[in-house]
Design an enzyme around this catalytic site. Sequence first.
Site, PDB file in Angstrom:
ATOM      1  N   ARG A 259      -0.440   6.455   4.657  1.00 45.81           N
ATOM      2  CA  ARG A 259      -1.642   5.648   4.790  1.00 45.81           C
ATOM      3  C   ARG A 259      -2.305   5.510   3.425  1.00 45.81           C
ATOM      4  NH1 ARG A 259       0.192   4.124   8.917  1.00 45.81           N
ATOM      5  NH2 ARG A 259      -0.642   4.415  11.035  1.00 45.81           N
TER       6      ARG A 259
ATOM      7  N   HIS B 260       3.463  -2.564   3.968  1.00 46.50           N
ATOM      8  CA  HIS B 260       3.462  -1.701   5.156  1.00 46.50           C
ATOM      9  C   HIS B 260       4.737  -1.971   5.969  1.00 46.50           C
ATOM     10  CE1 HIS B 260       0.566   0.760   7.815  1.00 46.50           C
ATOM     11  NE2 HIS B 260       1.796   0.959   8.219  1.00 46.50           N
TER      12      HIS B 260
END
Lengths: 308, 308
Positions: free
Chosen positions: A223, A271
């Site tokens: 993250r 991502h």
Amino acid sequence: LALLFCSRDDDPVAWRAALAREAPEVEVRIWPETGDAAAIEAALVWLPPPGLLASLPSLRAVFSLGAGVERMLADPTLPGVPLCRMVDPSMTTSMAEVALLHVLRYHRDLDTYERQQRAGVWRLVLPRPARATTVCVLGLGELGAAAATLLTRHGFTVRGWSRAARAIDGVTGHAGADGLAAALDGADIVVCLLPLTAETRGLIDAAFLARLKPGGRLVNLARGGHVVEPDLLDALATGQVAHATLDVTAVEPLPPEHPFWRHPRVTLTPHAASYSLPETGAPVVADNLRRLRSGRPLRHVVDRARGY
Amino acid sequence: LALLFCSRDDDPVAWRAALAREAPEVEVRIWPETGDAAAIEAALVWLPPPGLLASLPSLRAVFSLGAGVERMLADPTLPGVPLCRMVDPSMTTSMAEVALLHVLRYHRDLDTYERQQRAGVWRLVLPRPARATTVCVLGLGELGAAAATLLTRHGFTVRGWSRAARAIDGVTGHAGADGLAAALDGADIVVCLLPLTAETRGLIDAAFLARLKPGGRLVNLARGGHVVEPDLLDALATGQVAHATLDVTAVEPLPPEHPFWRHPRVTLTPHAASYSLPETGAPVVADNLRRLRSGRPLRHVVDRARGY
């Protein structure tokens, strides 16, 4: 049993088809076609609109389509029923594979060669055996353990760091705040696969990066919140960090003006490290649905105090 | 037995030390300190000055420091004694590793993401399982077989192509000129690990590249002479080839004006895929020196008619 599906990032039709094969007794409804809300006992979701889950009076379990649930937990309207994170074998394989790719890329100096190519320089860096490269994997959950194991199998010298000690064949384990320094000191490459929690947010800061071998490399597959981005930019500027590969950023998509976009020592991927696929994720959800119906304990339930 | 070492690309002191451990009975002389030429019965060399080997009247065997010997064979002064190519386990590992790196890089669309980063684009390409990517490995000798095996173990769909049929577990084998089309048709990625011979020079031309899947990728880890460079530039321009990784080029170092340097769809590495290391190469040479002294057949002798 009716299940409500709600995600902007996953294909509802493919998931409904896969669940129809794996759990034909379950009626899958795709939001916003909720129908009779009182009949819905389970939800398979990724970042549903706040309040949606709270509006389902018979809800007994929430299944996340993602492995990292920190954003779901941050929703104050999330009901108190069990929340299960996604554990999907293809997601695990995909994450370990991308960790291996980026470690190999650094181990074989491809970042250096790409810079040299831009500068018109033809200069060999002698290859080293994999055991000469020390990789520290942060996080030894489902994904981190798979990555550490694959890296070990390839011959790298692998250290692991996790909240609680975890033994993995061939991996030198370190645990807790006290074990972080030993996990990092002199490492060539750090791969972050931690959950994002109050303890891990901002972990990768100036002090953290100073522990790596000078010219070390960072791979963040977890993250954006794990990295203090100004500290990383400073470490790249001094050369303490030679290169960083970031699959995640504090704000996604990365804003156009962000310096990472054009930084010659940053590789950005959108991502993209790992996604749950209906073919492999649906059997896992179906198993939990059968457990829900028969009253057996659910698997992969998030510990809300711990945050994952 | 005296051995003459001569190479501009390898460390003579490290090789002498490694040979002293592995074959202490051998006297290693480092060119140009040749001493009494009549005492030299073996040579360990990479691209020695033309005529040097011919000037050694007692020479009984030549050991190449490289795996590819086409430039040594092209020297008309090369004596007719057995020439052995280098087969070094660390060289094999290093080559297979770099093949895996570049295949993973393409499989995980890193070339696309690098282009997107330069253009400021954040767009996901959904990951696919490794079995959905078909890799064709050209050449199934020591290096190609190791690469094909490693790729298979990682889960890729692997085809192999070689002069004579060769069976490798999990690899669909094709052989000879007749088998080339089937090896290439619709492949996602081609990895070249062929020896450079009269038959393989210029093999990778327009007709060859047209057989790949549109948007296929090429990894050349062998010799620049395998690729018809203008044909590759054309295929990159049309998009038939989406990206190429070239560890070798027709002229090395690549001349500054060559279009590969600044091509957005070419990754260049400076002939860096694999090097023989003294620690792992010396035992192989020592074994052949013992064979030479006792009159047993040498290993890895080049077939001059075949060219490797």
